[in-house]
Enzyme design. Structure first.
Site, PDB file in Angstrom:
ATOM      1  CG  HIS A  65      -1.990  -1.006   1.209  1.00  0.00           C
ATOM      2  ND1 HIS A  65      -2.856  -1.184   0.156  1.00  0.00           N
ATOM      3  CD2 HIS A  65      -2.325  -1.955   2.132  1.00  0.00           C
ATOM      4  CE1 HIS A  65      -3.685  -2.195   0.427  1.00  0.00           C
ATOM      5  NE2 HIS A  65      -3.380  -2.679   1.616  1.00  0.00           N
ATOM      6  CG  ASP A  72      -2.962  -8.366   0.592  1.00  0.00           C
ATOM      7  OD1 ASP A  72      -2.246  -8.726   1.537  1.00  0.00           O
ATOM      8  OD2 ASP A  72      -3.980  -7.652   0.722  1.00  0.00           O
ATOM      9  CG  HIS A  98      -6.602  -5.222   1.617  1.00  0.00           C
ATOM     10  ND1 HIS A  98      -6.092  -6.132   2.517  1.00  0.00           N
ATOM     11  CD2 HIS A  98      -7.763  -4.759   2.135  1.00  0.00           C
ATOM     12  CE1 HIS A  98      -6.920  -6.213   3.560  1.00  0.00           C
ATOM     13  NE2 HIS A  98      -7.936  -5.398   3.351  1.00  0.00           N
ATOM     14  CG  ASP A 148      -5.175 -10.041   3.178  1.00  0.00           C
ATOM     15  OD1 ASP A 148      -4.913 -10.532   2.065  1.00  0.00           O
ATOM     16  OD2 ASP A 148      -4.866  -8.870   3.497  1.00  0.00           O
TER      17      ASP A 148
HETATM   18 ZN   LIG Z   1      -4.256  -7.208   2.597  1.00  0.00          ZN
END
Ligand SMILES: [Zn+2]
Length: 314
Positions: free
Chosen positions: A123, A160, A162, A249
Site C-alpha cells: 500500500h 493479497d 486488498h 487475507d
Molecule cells: Zn491485505
C-alpha cells in the site's frame, strides 16, 4: 531449493493492539518448526538497505515521516499505520531481504525465495506510508532488479485481498514493471482502488492489469478469474523475473478480508505463478509476505505456499 528469508528482527516492529502484529510471524515460525519445512529451505543472508535506498521509489517525505515518528518513540503515520521505536530498522531490513532475494534467484542456483517480512509494503505509495505499510518492499525489489541487474521485464503478481495501490502507483506509467492484482473490490472495501479500467498510463498503458472481485465470489470463479488474468499479464510482458505480493487475507477465516478462499486455493495459485515463472523467467520467483490476519489460517496458507515452492522443478 527455496531460499527462506526470516529473522527475529521482523517481530520488533511493535504495533500494539493491531491486526498486523508480530504474532503473525510467530505463528508462521511455529508452523515452520512443527512441519520441518524451514530445514528443507536454503538459509539466506541479507542486510538492511541504507535509508537512501527507499528513495528509489519514494519521495524523501516518506522516509522523513517514518524517521520523525520513530524518533518520538513511535506513533501513527495514518489512522491504521503505526510505528514503534525500532520500526525504521525493521522496515529497512524488510526491503533488504526482498532485494537480497532478487540477487539470489538471479544468481542461482536456487530459483525461488520466500521473504517472511514485516511490515508489509504494497500500500505504500510514492509519497506516503499507509495501510500498515511503511516502504513498498516489492516495488523496491523490482527497482533493484532493474538497476543492479539490468532487467527490463518484471511481473509483480499481487493476490493479497486488498488492492496493491502503492505498487500500482509506482509503476503505473512504466512498461518495464507489469503489475497484476486480484483483490476484493466494491462497497468501500479498502483501499478503494483497483477497478478493471485502471490499466496504466502513457508508455505503461496496458501493463497494469486489475481483476476486481466482489464479496461472495465463489472459489471456482475466483480461481478461473485469477488463471485467465495471470496468463494475460504474463503474455503481455513475458517476464524475466516474477515477484509476488503474497497476502493470505483472502482466506475465508481472515477477520479483515473474508473473501472465501481455502488453504488449497493458495497452493493452486502458487502453482499457477510458478508455471509463469517457469515458462518465461527461468523459474525465478521471489515471494514477499503482505497481509493475512487470522493467525491459524495464515500459518496454514504459508505452509501450503511454501510446500509448492519446495516441490517446484524449474
Ligand atoms: Zn491485505
Amino acid at each position: 531449493m527455496t531460499l527462506l528469508y526470516a529473522d527475529p528482527l521482523f517481530q520488533e516492529h511493535n504495533t500494539g493492539r493491531h491486526p498486523e502484529t508480530a504474532r503473525r510471524l510467530a505463528s508462521i515460525h511455529a508452523m515452520l518448526e512443527r512441519t520441518g519445512l524451514s530445514r528443507r529451505c536454503s538459509a539466506a543472508a541479507f542486510q538492511p538497505v541504507p535509508e537512501y535506498a527507499v528513495m528509489a521509489v519514494h519521495d524523501p517525505v516518506v522516509l522523513a515521516r517514518v524517521k520523525e515518528a520513530v524518533g518520538q518513540g513511535g506513533g501513527f503515520l495514518d489512522a491504521d499505520t503505526v510505528v514503534s521505536r525500532r520500526s525504521l530498522e525493521v522496515a529497512l531490513a524488510a526491503v533488504g531481504a526482498c532485494s537480497a532475494a532478487v540477487d539470489a534467484v538471479l544468481q542461482g542456483p536456487d530459483q525461488t525465495a520466500l521473504c517472511l517480512v514485516r511490515p508489509p509494503g504494497h500500500h505504500a505509495t510514492p509519497d506516503r506510508s499507509m495501510g500498515f505499510c511503511l516502504f513498498n518492499n516489492i516495488a523496491l525489489a523490482a527497482q533493484h532488479a532493474r538497476t543492479a541487474h539490468g532487467l527490463s521485464k518484471i511481473l509483480i503478481v499481487d493476490w493479497d485481498v486488498h488492492h496493491g495501490n502503492g505498487t500500482q502507483d509506482i509503476y503505473f506509467a512504466d512498461p518495464t514493471v507489469s503489475f497484476f492484482s486480484i483483490h476484493r473490490y466494491g462497497h468501500g472495501f479498502y483501499p478503494g482502488t483497483g477497478a478493471a479500467n485502471e490499466t496504466g498510463t502513457g508508455p505503461g498503458l496496458g501493463y497494469t492489469l486489475n481483476m476486481p472481485v466482489r464479496f461472495g465470489t465463489s472459489r471456482p470463479d475466483y480461481r478461473s478469474m485469477f488463471t485467465s488474468a495471470l496468463e494475460k499479464a504474463a503474455d503481455r510482458i513475458k517476464p524475466e523475473l516474477v515477484l509476488l505480493s503474497a497476502g493470505f487475507d483472502a482466506h475465508a477465516l481472515d477477520p479483515i478480508g473474508s473473501l472465501g478462499l481455502e488453504v488449497d486455493d493458495f497452493a493452486l495459485l502458487t502453482r499457477l505463478v510458478l508455471d509463469v515463472a517457469k515458462t518465461h523467467a527461468h523459474g525465478r520467483l521471489v515471494s514477499c509476505l503482505e497481509g493475512g490476519y487470522s493467525l491459524d489460517a495464515l500459518a496454514l496458507s504459508v505452509q501450503a505456499h511454501l510446500e509448492e515452492l519446495l516441490a517446484f522443478k524449474g
